[in-house]
Write a protein that holds these residues in place. Sequence first.
Motif, PDB file in Angstrom:
ATOM      1  N   UNK A   1       0.701  -1.284  -0.081  1.00 32.88           N
ATOM      2  CA  UNK A   1       0.081  -0.085  -0.047  1.00 32.88           C
ATOM      3  C   UNK A   1       0.820   1.280  -0.021  1.00 32.88           C
ATOM      4  N   UNK A   2       2.205   1.222   0.333  1.00 36.76           N
ATOM      5  CA  UNK A   2       2.848   2.463   0.432  1.00 36.76           C
ATOM      6  C   UNK A   2       3.855   2.438  -0.673  1.00 36.76           C
ATOM      7  N   UNK A   3       3.912   3.500  -1.433  1.00 35.97           N
ATOM      8  CA  UNK A   3       4.644   3.407  -2.935  1.00 35.97           C
ATOM      9  C   UNK A   3       6.192   3.307  -2.423  1.00 35.97           C
ATOM     10  N   UNK A   4       6.730   3.502  -1.163  1.00 36.77           N
ATOM     11  CA  UNK A   4       8.001   3.522  -0.991  1.00 36.77           C
ATOM     12  C   UNK A   4       8.494   2.060  -0.714  1.00 36.77           C
ATOM     13  N   UNK A   5       7.637   1.044  -0.087  1.00 36.52           N
ATOM     14  CA  UNK A   5       7.809  -0.317   0.159  1.00 36.52           C
ATOM     15  C   UNK A   5       7.821  -0.942  -1.447  1.00 36.52           C
ATOM     16  N   UNK A   6       6.943  -0.556  -2.328  1.00 32.62           N
ATOM     17  CA  UNK A   6       6.658  -0.981  -3.430  1.00 32.62           C
ATOM     18  C   UNK A   6       8.081  -0.681  -4.528  1.00 32.62           C
ATOM     19  N   UNK A   7       8.475   0.652  -4.131  1.00 32.61           N
ATOM     20  CA  UNK A   7       9.746   0.948  -5.028  1.00 32.61           C
ATOM     21  C   UNK A   7      10.781   0.220  -4.521  1.00 32.61           C
ATOM     22  N   UNK A   8      11.032  -0.250  -3.401  1.00 31.18           N
ATOM     23  CA  UNK A   8      12.009  -1.079  -2.869  1.00 31.18           C
ATOM     24  C   UNK A   8      12.013  -2.509  -3.365  1.00 31.18           C
ATOM     25  N   UNK A   9      10.740  -2.913  -3.490  1.00 35.08           N
ATOM     26  CA  UNK A   9      10.348  -4.298  -3.928  1.00 35.08           C
ATOM     27  C   UNK A   9      10.839  -4.379  -5.612  1.00 35.08           C
ATOM     28  N   UNK A  10      10.668  -3.276  -6.098  1.00 37.29           N
ATOM     29  CA  UNK A  10      10.856  -3.348  -7.586  1.00 37.29           C
ATOM     30  C   UNK A  10      12.149  -2.870  -7.878  1.00 37.29           C
ATOM     31  N   UNK A  11      12.888  -2.334  -6.928  1.00 37.06           N
ATOM     32  CA  UNK A  11      14.540  -2.136  -7.067  1.00 37.06           C
ATOM     33  C   UNK A  11      15.010  -3.442  -7.113  1.00 37.06           C
TER      34      UNK A  11
ATOM     35  N   UNK B   1       6.865   4.834 -10.472  1.00 36.96           N
ATOM     36  CA  UNK B   1       6.811   5.121  -9.024  1.00 36.96           C
ATOM     37  C   UNK B   1       7.898   6.041  -8.667  1.00 36.96           C
ATOM     38  N   UNK B   2       8.713   6.376  -9.479  1.00 35.15           N
ATOM     39  CA  UNK B   2       9.971   7.243  -9.163  1.00 35.15           C
ATOM     40  C   UNK B   2       9.756   8.613  -9.584  1.00 35.15           C
ATOM     41  N   UNK B   3      10.313   9.785  -9.060  1.00 37.62           N
ATOM     42  CA  UNK B   3      10.251  11.028  -9.579  1.00 37.62           C
ATOM     43  C   UNK B   3      10.488  11.001 -10.914  1.00 37.62           C
TER      44      UNK B   3
END
Length: 885
Positions: A388-398, A417-419
């Motif tokens: 639900x949090x974009x930060x957690x999703x960004x870490x997973x996708x990285x 998801x990135x800037x």
Amino acid sequence: MAANPKANKLAFLSMPAPASYVAGLGRGASGFTTRSDIGPAREGPSAEAIAEAQARRGEDGEIDTEAFQDPDNEMGLFAGGVYEADDEEADKIYDSVDRAMDLRRKARREAREAEEAKAVRAQRPKIQQQFSDLKRALSSVTDEQWENIPEVGNLTKKRKVRDFGRTFAVPDSVIVGDRDRGVMETSLDERQQSYGGFETPADDGGLTDLVEMGHARDKVLSLKLDQLSGTSSISGSASSIDPKGYLTDLNSVILKSEAEIGDIKRARMLFDSLVKSNPKHAPGWIAAACVEEHAGRMVAARKLIKAGCEHCPKSEDVWLEAARLHNTADAKVILASAVQHVGQSVKVWLAAANLESEIKAKKRVLRKALEMIPNSVRLWKETVNLETEPADARVLLSRAVEVIPQSVELWLALARLETPQKAKGVLNKARKAIPTSHEIWIAAGRLLEQDAEAPEKTPEERAKELAVVDKTIEAGVKELRKHQVMLTREQWFKEAEKCELEGSVRTCEAIVKATAGMDVEEEDRLGTWMEDAEGAEGRGRVGTARAVIAFALRVFPDRRALWRRAADLEKAHGTRESLEAILSRAVHHCPQAEVLWLMWAKEKWLGGDVPGARDVLARAFETNPESEAIWLAAVKLEAENGELSVARELLVRARTIANTERIWMKSAVFERQQSQLSEALETLSTAIKSFPKFPKFYMIQGQIHQQQNNFAAARASFAAGIKACPKEVTLWILAARLEEKDGKSIKARALLEKARLVNPTNERLWAEAVGVEERSGAPAQAKTVLARALQECSSSGLLWSMAIWAEPRPTRKSRSTDALTKSENHPLVICAVARLFWAERKIEKARQWFARAVGSEVGADIGDVWAWWMKFERQHGTGVFKWMC
């Protein structure tokens, strides 16, 4: 002394003729022989003489051919030979070889015969096999059930026939019992009164409490319900039976017919044989379990699928089917066992995650799955979707793109998801990791477009950044070609339409601009691009169509048809401002295109900018001084806005500069509309001197004289027009109507007859002749003329429509059928049929036939059809139909 050569030459005459000689054969004579040529017939030698001669020569007698018919019979072949020991030994060897070969084939032959017999028994089983399961079920029948089996009655007709008609005396006890059947006893006897009516004496002398018996019955019923629900009332647990849904559950029970039961049994036998013969075949276990599930035997189905899991532990489908057949708790246990055997199955892990009801548990299962299968894109996507949090999703996708760098979806999801600044870096890394992916280049273009459309950007900055989008897509196309990625024009256009659908119009235009010229021959470019634009517009992709036309206009800026197509597209889907911008560019590149000037002036006028329209027409005059259409458009603009004097001056100038028939005609019509009939006649007289072959001058002149009741002058005008233009049918009709209005119907008939001689097979002249007879009060004569007209113009829709209404009411339908056939469904005939339905109050049918009449190209140009439909809708229309009319 030398012989006489002449005597030697004729020596053949004394020689006998050859045996095959036929006189005259070389000259075509047919040869034949007679008895005199071959001599008398002679009898051949006798059999004894032949035999004696053969004996002298040492030859054998006649050979019997029948002896050689049977190859196994050696008596005829070797009758004279001696059977020795070698022959006997050879026969024994051949016999031993035959026996060995027969034994060798025996096992194979018996196996084949057994399989054939088994297949036949599977298709047509014996009666004892079909009822074998029922026989086995007889072992559970109790003695009481055996005793309750009814006796077999007499099913023959003999006893019925014999007993028919026999009568018996009814006993009195039966009559009394039948009399007292419906009687209710409302009083108690003495014993019942003594016991209070609730207790009865038992057989053993005690008392029977009926109330206690009722309570016992209720208790037994509750125990049965508790057993059905799987709980016990003794333990104090509540029952799980839903009293409201109980009847609904009963209704959902599927009752199977005997045919379905037979099919299930046969399928059960087949699959049972399959899993026994090949226990490692996973689909067989699944199918066998499905058969039991369909039969309603869930316990048997679960047992079968359990056996399938034991025999086929490496099949993910078996484990998934086993989980489906069990409840959630058991399915979790089954899938936990499954991952021990098929830990690399993505489906098993996803099924295990779907069984979890809590998000945390699902995350735990999916992360455990990623430990086992780190290169599964689907598992990564499901795991990211749970965040639900974009930060957690960004870490997973990285982490995902590190593990699976070849997945375009994961790169694009991370970029979203990135800037914007970081997204550019992500897409650069993705481009290096996957240099053959066009999606990454398109995503880069969309990112640049999104960044350029930011509200804080100035128009100059926005234009500069949008230009980078074109460069990026163009560079992407070139880079893909270097890596041998050759997408076709159609594939690129589909990507462009997809970008337009998702809101990236500028990226769509960049794709079209970079790929529109691919794989197109130079001479086919214009036609191909026009087809591409029409196809995109037909699919609702206006942005793509606009981009294709814009690209084509860069290549062909001087094509009028292309600018007209662009203007039509903007008129249909754009705004007035965008349309005027297109038209201003169009007249700049094609100043001689009158249509573009007129469209621009009309749009200015419709927008309320009359001075702007005048300015456009003034500019049009500079480039097209002799254009008839532009002069008349200027006159119409001034006349519609009340500037009549200006309009008259423009017409005078136009007659001087352009000097065409249409301008003179419009001048006369203008004066006539302003009631300046003398000026109109004067203008027409001048025009006729300049253009004596233009028929409309004579028509307008004659109508003006007729308006002034000057029939002689009108007759002279029409006569002059007929003389100058004898093929103009309208002039003949106007002259005939003039005579008819003057009360000279005979002369009108004569004019029309003469017109038909000059213009044969003209339906309008025949229709006018019929109208003259009808208006003269001679319907019989009108019908005769109409019959002659139909003979000469057998396929005329106008005449057939008149023939329908000339018939009496009862025969109009049959006449309309003939009219439709003969006129090949002419719109006027269809309109007449619609009017028939209208007269019969069949409103919906009439509306359908009116719509059919105007549906064709011919019908759409006939004003009478539209007029009748409008009248119909004004009378019977509702909603949109009435509003349209």
